[in-house]
Design a protein around this motif. Structure first.
Motif, short mmCIF file in Angstrom:
data_model
loop_
_atom_site.label_atom_id
_atom_site.label_comp_id
_atom_site.label_asym_id
_atom_site.label_seq_id
_atom_site.Cartn_x
_atom_site.Cartn_y
_atom_site.Cartn_z
N THR A 280 0.83 -1.20 0.00
CA THR A 280 0.00 0.00 0.00
C THR A 280 0.87 1.25 0.00
O THR A 280 0.62 2.20 -0.75
N SER A 281 1.91 1.26 0.85
CA SER A 281 2.78 2.43 0.94
C SER A 281 3.49 2.68 -0.37
O SER A 281 3.62 3.83 -0.80
N ALA B 285 4.52 5.97 -4.80
CA ALA B 285 4.74 6.12 -6.24
C ALA B 285 3.80 7.19 -6.79
O ALA B 285 4.21 8.05 -7.58
N GLY B 286 2.53 7.16 -6.34
CA GLY B 286 1.57 8.16 -6.80
C GLY B 286 2.01 9.56 -6.41
O GLY B 286 1.99 10.49 -7.24
N ILE C 179 4.44 14.81 -7.78
CA ILE C 179 5.41 15.89 -7.54
C ILE C 179 6.18 16.18 -8.83
O ILE C 179 6.28 17.33 -9.28
N ILE C 180 6.71 15.11 -9.44
CA ILE C 180 7.55 15.30 -10.62
C ILE C 180 6.72 15.84 -11.78
O ILE C 180 7.13 16.77 -12.49
N PHE D 182 10.00 12.52 3.65
CA PHE D 182 9.11 12.53 4.80
C PHE D 182 7.94 11.57 4.60
O PHE D 182 7.46 10.97 5.56
N THR D 183 7.50 11.44 3.35
CA THR D 183 6.42 10.48 3.09
C THR D 183 6.89 9.06 3.41
O THR D 183 6.16 8.28 4.03
#
Lengths: 313, 579
Positions: free
Chosen positions: A30-31, A36-37, A42-43, B374-375
């Motif tokens: 899940t993390s 990745a999302g 961000i990018i 931080f994530t």
């Protein structure tokens, strides 16, 4: 993704390890998806909305209730799943079955003692039967230690003023390492032990013969076996090299200077005292850190160790 | 704020004050000499004094970390023995946390920027502010004496009964940290009063910069949590010095009680370290996206929510320490609740970037590195908060890696973002943008190389605080050490261009980033008293859709009728209502 979990975790060798691993796997997957999302966003935003001129005009978006509720509620649901799952696993890990075989564990700086129901004591070696729940009732003789078997996914602090317990059921024969995971001083990182998992018959044979192995041997050899088994080698060398404690080599009848200036001849009484009341007299240049073996070694066993030390010149 | 406008507003005549470019006189040259620095009550200079101190301690703590990593290249002893190793990891932790992280953003950046963001001339109690710095200094002196007279080998957590029995100098060290705590408390009190009483006309609570909200939340934690640390350390000192049994079972105490006390402070302390970082990130992302912040109240209130819930989660450090299953359950539940406001912040920052005008300058680059690292720190925190998994991961390198992702990947990256962001305001000089980006990338690579392998070896069962380890972990340790060296290179480059900037940097304009925030509406470096006028605020700090002129207003001197400035009448809330 399964490969990642397999790579990150040690082999699962207890009945409860599977549930812990499944939760570990779920949180990881899940993390990683969410990370990745977020990273992609961000990018992508940084590239797509890069500044084109100093006069760029940006829209006024102060909030969006639907969106905000979505990204509050979905994580809330996810963490509640993780919480419930973790709680049920925790309950399994802390509730030992009634028919568990009990072993008493005593932690000392820096060794582990395992007291079995027939009175046998093994040091730094825990012998257990396979496919049978084993409950460890633990306490410490000095500072806080922590009992950790990575292969079983179990850990519990070992405290000086109360009993704590932990249980496991090994699913295959073999060996697993035990670590101390609560910092306890100089030799903390050497305070390891090994779990030996036997079949039920082998375990019973071991338990019966554990004290008897010594009987046919010459005393010095028995002493050597005892020194190895009792964890003495963690701090005392037999080849003259300096470790946490003084070496055994050349100890017999040697004159040793103590911290208070007293000169002592290392005879039977001195060695016996050093084993049972190790901090009564301390060798010059060493620290008073050895735990007492009172109750761990019998008088006859101390005789054997003395015989063994006599041979190390 | 819901009161009718008419009853609480008054009319103020304002005019526009454009900040002076490259002023001849500013706070750095208003007074000269060592004595003037040592007795300064200017919040900006005190901020710089803190900045110098934390830089020094970051350097010391960093060198200690490199020593540890070098020793861990091989399992057995390579150049320092177990005793020295244990002292070095204790000092690394204690110095980085108590001397670097806790004062980093609040005391160093916060001191410098808070009054500027409020449009105030200084903090509410300038002399108390200087006293805080000296209390900090005295605390550090005690600690340095402790280090040179026997050292300390308990780990930064000082767990009893080990800490009451070890031969090292725990007494002086804890006393030093006890003193240090007062510095933290006084800074907190000072900030709270400043935020309540010294806001410029028109700066209502809903126009406060998010950095101020973050500092406000931090100050509340500092004032409420730090005394518990003081009590705990005092009890520890009493036990060691007077033999009163509180924590040591051999004289009738309970060692788990210490852990409760210690974490009751130290868990909120983690939020003292990270919450102000959130504030910096909000400022940086809005400025470099040139866009109004998304979810202002969500971000502001989530800081307060984290501060509040943060007080109720300390038991998650003790899932395997012998506390009851019920307690563990409650603490685990509350721990997950902290995750929600933290997640909300991340999403709000992302939404702020959406359709923005994003300028990838160094501060923004650091802010993005912060978001990523931080994530990861947050997700691995969820892993550790989960009861069954924590039993396996507790006290392993997984925890070490998680903590460094949050503190170094989170707080230090936020600090660096803030430092690069406010650097022109501090010194009136620009740094080399090129080298700043290079060093950011190097630090990012080095950081991940240093700490990602620690997640793996921690999961595999490598316990923390181990001088010696079994061979199967060696490859991970070596990768981690190489990562630490790479990070060190990044910081050396940073030191290089920062020093170059101080000596020969190009002069910075008053507002090099085109920000709407108030600290940028005065000259760089800031004037001695921050503003030559009394600023008046009519817009929020992130209202990029409003013209810059509306952010440069100040009270017009009505007595002098000869000037022909453009004058405007604006409605501001009355001073009484603000407090």
């Amino acid at each position: 993704m399964n490969r990642l979990t397999e790579f990150m975790l040690p082999p699962a060798k207890s009945t409860t390890a599977g549930e812990v691993d499944a939760l570990f796997h779920f949180i990881n997957v899940t993390s990683i998806i969410l990370l990745a999302g977020i990273t992609f966003t961000i990018i992508y935003f940084a590239w797509k909305y890069r500044r084109r001129s100093e006069d760029d005009v940006t829209p006024v978006i102060t909030h969006n209730s639907k969106l905000e509720i979505t990204w509050s509620v979905i994580p809330l649901i996810l963490v509640m799943i993780v919480f419930g799952w973790g709680l049920s696993g925790y309950m399994n890990l802390t509730t030992a079955p009634d028919d568990a075989y009990e072993v008493r564990v005593v932690a000392k700086s820096w060794l582990w003692e395992f007291h079995y129901q027939n009175g046998h004591v093994s040091v730094n070696e825990l012998h257990v039967p396979v496919d049978r729940p084993v409950k460890l009732v633990m306490s410490s003789d000095d500072v806080i230690h922590s009992f950790f078997v990575p292969d079983y996914r179990i850990k519990r602090d070992v405290l000086p003023n109360r009993y704590t317990s932990v249980w496991f059921e090994a699913i295959e024969t073999g060996e697993s390492i035990i670590h101390c995971t609560e910092y306890c001083g100089r030799a903390h990182s050497d305070m390891n032990a090994t779990v030996f998992v036997h079949t039920q018959e082998d375990f019973e044979t071991w338990l019966e013969s554990a004290d008897a192995i010594d009987e046919d041997m010459p005393p010095a050899e028995r002493g050597e076996a005892l020194v190895t088994r009792s964890g003495c080698m963690a701090c005392h060398s037999t080849d003259g090299s300096r470790m946490v404690g003084p070496t055994f080599q050349g100890l017999w009848m040697a004159e040793r200077t103590m911290e208070d200036g007293e000169v002592v001849t290392a005879d039977e009484n001195y060695i016996r005292e050093s084993i049972l009341e190790p901090n009564a007299r301390i060798n010059e240049g060493y620290d008073p850190v050895m735990p007492s073996y009172q109750g761990t070694l019998s008088d006859r066993q101390i005789d054997d160790i003395i015989e063994y030390i006599k041979t190390l010149d | 704020m819901s009161t009718p406008e008419a009853s609480t507003t008054k009319k103020v005549q304002v005019r526009r004050y454009k900040p002076e470019e490259n002023p001849k006189e500013h706070y750095l040259n208003a007074e000269k000499g060592v004595w003037a620095w040592m007795t300064t009550i200017d919040h900006k200079k005190i901020g710089l004094l803190y900045l110098g101190s934390i830089t020094f301690f970051f350097f010391v703590g960093g060198m200690l970390a490199l020593l540890l990593r070098t020793e861990l290249l091989t399992p057995a002893q390579s150049f320092i023995d177990a005793d020295v190793y244990n002292q070095v990891f204790t000092l690394h932790g204690a110095i980085m946390i108590f001397f670097f992280l806790v004062p980093s953003v609040p005391a160093a950046l916060g001191n410098f920027i808070l009054p500027l963001q409020l449009g105030a001339k200084d903090v509410a109690f300038p002399r108390l502010n200087l006293a805080s710095f000296y209390i900090y200094t005295i605390g550090t002196i005690f600690t340095l004496i402790a280090i040179f007279t026997g050292g300390i080998d308990t780990g930064w957590t000082f767990y009893t009964p080990y800490s009451t029995q070890t031969g090292t100098n725990v007494l002086l060290m804890t006393f030093g940290i006890f003193i240090l705590g007062f510095s933290s408390i006084l800074t907190g009190v000072n900030f709270i009063v400043t935020i309540h009483k010294l806001r410029a006309p028109g700066l209502t609570w809903n126009k406060l910069p998010l950095n101020v909200w973050a500092l406000y939340a931090t100050s509340i934690i500092q004032v409420l949590a730090t005394p518990v640390l003081a009590i705990t350390l005092l009890l520890l000192v009493m036990e060691r010095a007077l033999g009163i049994g509180v924590f040591d079972p051999s004289i009738g105490g309970d060692p788990v009680l210490f852990q409760h006390f210690f974490w009751f402070y130290s868990h909120p302390a983690v939020y003292i370290m990270i919450v102000p970082g959130f504030g910096v990130i909000s400022e940086v992302i809005s400025t470099f996206s040139r866009k109004v912040i998304f979810g202002y109240w969500a971000i502001a209130l989530s800081s307060l929510a984290i501060a509040f819930i943060g007080f109720l989660v300390w038991g998650h450090h003790m899932f395997v320490a012998g506390q009851s299953s019920l307690a563990s359950m409650v603490f685990s539940f509350l721990t997950f609740l902290v995750g929600i406001p933290t997640g909300i912040k991340i999403f709000n920052w992302l939404a702020t970037m959406y359709k923005g005008s994003i300028d990838m300058k160094a501060p923004m680059l650091y802010a993005m590195v912060f978001l990523f690292l931080f994530t990861i720190g947050g997700f691995t925190g969820i892993m550790l908060g989960s009861l069954a998994v924590d039993i396996h991961l507790h006290d392993t390198y997984y925890v070490v890696a998680h903590f460094h992702y949050v503190m170094m990947g989170g707080m230090v990256m936020a600090l660096l973002a803030g430092l690069h962001y406010w650097w022109p305001k501090m010194f009136g000089k620009m740094y080399s943008e090129f080298f700043a980006r290079i060093s950011c990338v190097i630090i990012f690579i080095g950081f991940n190389l240093a700490f990602l392998p620690q997640f793996v070896m921690g999961s595999q069962g490598m316990p923390r605080r181990y001088f010696n380890y079994i061979d199967q972990y060696q490859a991970f340790h070596q990768l981690s050490t190489i990562g630490a060296y790479i990070m060190a290179v990044g910081f050396v480059i940073m030191a290089g261009y920062m020093i170059h900037s101080l000596l020969r940097g190009k002069p910075a304009s008053a507002n090099p980033w085109g920000s709407r925030a108030m600290e940028w509406q005065t000259s760089s470096p800031a004037p001695h008293h921050n503003f030559e006028h009394i600023p008046v605020i009519i817009n929020g700090p992130y209202d990029y859709h409003k013209p810059m002129s509306e952010f440069q207003l100040g009270i017009a001197h009505s007595t002098n009728g000869h000037q022909s400035f453009e004058k405007v009448d604006v409605n501001v809330k009355s001073a009484e209502e603000k407090a």
